[in-house]
Motif scaffolding. Structure first.
Motif, short mmCIF file in Angstrom:
data_model
loop_
_atom_site.label_atom_id
_atom_site.label_comp_id
_atom_site.label_asym_id
_atom_site.label_seq_id
_atom_site.Cartn_x
_atom_site.Cartn_y
_atom_site.Cartn_z
N GLU A 130 -32.96 43.65 6.19
CA GLU A 130 -33.35 43.99 7.55
C GLU A 130 -33.37 42.67 8.34
OE1 GLU A 130 -33.71 46.69 9.07
OE2 GLU A 130 -33.87 48.21 7.49
N LYS A 178 -30.60 48.26 19.35
CA LYS A 178 -31.80 47.46 19.14
C LYS A 178 -31.49 46.00 19.42
CE LYS A 178 -34.02 50.46 15.73
NZ LYS A 178 -34.55 50.57 14.35
N ASP A 189 -26.15 51.07 16.37
CA ASP A 189 -26.09 51.86 15.15
C ASP A 189 -25.66 53.29 15.47
OD1 ASP A 189 -27.05 49.71 13.62
OD2 ASP A 189 -29.13 50.28 14.00
N GLU A 197 -37.40 53.38 13.58
CA GLU A 197 -37.27 53.19 12.14
C GLU A 197 -35.88 52.64 11.81
OE1 GLU A 197 -37.74 56.76 9.90
OE2 GLU A 197 -35.96 57.73 10.71
N SER A 198 -35.76 52.10 10.61
CA SER A 198 -34.50 51.51 10.17
C SER A 198 -33.42 52.57 10.07
CB SER A 198 -34.70 50.85 8.80
OG SER A 198 -33.47 50.60 8.17
N THR A 246 -33.20 53.83 6.53
CA THR A 246 -34.18 54.87 6.21
C THR A 246 -33.73 56.21 6.76
OG1 THR A 246 -35.97 53.22 6.28
CG2 THR A 246 -36.60 55.54 6.44
#
Length: 250
Positions: free
Chosen positions: A92, A137, A151, A166-167, A170
């Motif tokens: 991350e 982000k 993303d 959240e990632s 994930t």
């Protein structure tokens, strides 16, 4: 010699603060090719005890990043420092900045559902019109913009809801029932213009490193797509390659 990734200290806030501060001096020394300041200067500037400094120095020495010799100056190995941020290792980005001693921040700039698109769809072997979660982000290192990522997470249904903070890794595991275990990352170079230049808080035409990423699960399914823009003066990435002898060589 093989250097292991720099561990992220847990639990001891005082040690973490000193280590982060020391890493700033390490980065400066590596950039200027000069030794680290002496122990007395470092303890004064880091506002720490000698023992705290020595503990932080020992952690970096164990990774080969600093070299201490009794009665001599302490030097920095820039190669070992680069090996703590390797292109073939996935972290991350917040953790990556932390391990270099930056104060990291991440914010979600935008999120929503849209069509996957022709380019990402072709790489992922999915229909261009497939619904996808799109999240942009931005990461900062010591207040300076370090990276922006776009993303795309293909969705089995457009009705799914997510926490955009959240990632993406994930979220991909939640959607497809398997985690990303491989990434195919293609590096490149671009210049900033328009909205991206404004978001990066840099002049039009500023160069950035790019990385286009496809995340793949154990099944071989292509789970997510990301396009990252990295400020080259914040993090220097390295790639470790095995050298093999020429065919027919000794």
């Amino acid at each position: 010699m093989t250097y292991l990734p720099l561990p992220r200290p847990l639990g001891d806030r005082a040690h973490l603060r000193v280590l982060h501060g020391l890493l700033r001096f390490v980065r400066e020394a590596a950039a200027s090719r000069t030794p680290l300041p002496g122990e007395l200067e470092l303890t004064a500037r880091l506002e720490c005890t000698r023992q705290q400094l020595r503990n932080a120095m020992a952690a970096l020495e164990a990774q080969g990043i600093v070299r201490r010799r009794q009665g001599s100056v302490t030097t920095v190995d820039p190669i070992a420092l680069r090996l703590s941020v390797r292109l073939e290792e996935q972290f991350e980005h917040t953790d990556l900045l932390d391990r270099l001693g930056y104060q990291s921040e991440v914010e979600t700039l935008s999120s929503g559902t849209k069509a996957l698109g022709a380019d990402a769809g072709a790489l992922m072997e999915l229909a261009a019109e497939m619904p996808a979660l799109a999240v942009r982000k931005r990461w900062r290192a010591d207040g300076v913009v370090a990276m922006i990522a776009d993303d795309l997470l293909p969705l089995d249904t457009a009705e799914r809801s997510f926490d955009p903070d959240e990632s993406v890794f994930t979220a991909a595991a939640k959607v497809w029932g398997e985690p990303v275990i491989w990434e195919v990352s293609t590096p490149g170079v671009a210049t900033l213009h328009g909205e991206l230049a404004a978001l990066f808080e840099r002049a039009e035409g500023s160069p950035v490193m790019t990385s286009e990423i496809v995340g793949i699960g154990a099944s071989g399914r292509r789970l997510m797509h990301s396009f990252e823009y990295h400020a080259p003066d914040i993090v220097s990435y390295s790639l470790v390659r095995t050298v093999r002898p020429p065919w027919g060589g000794a």
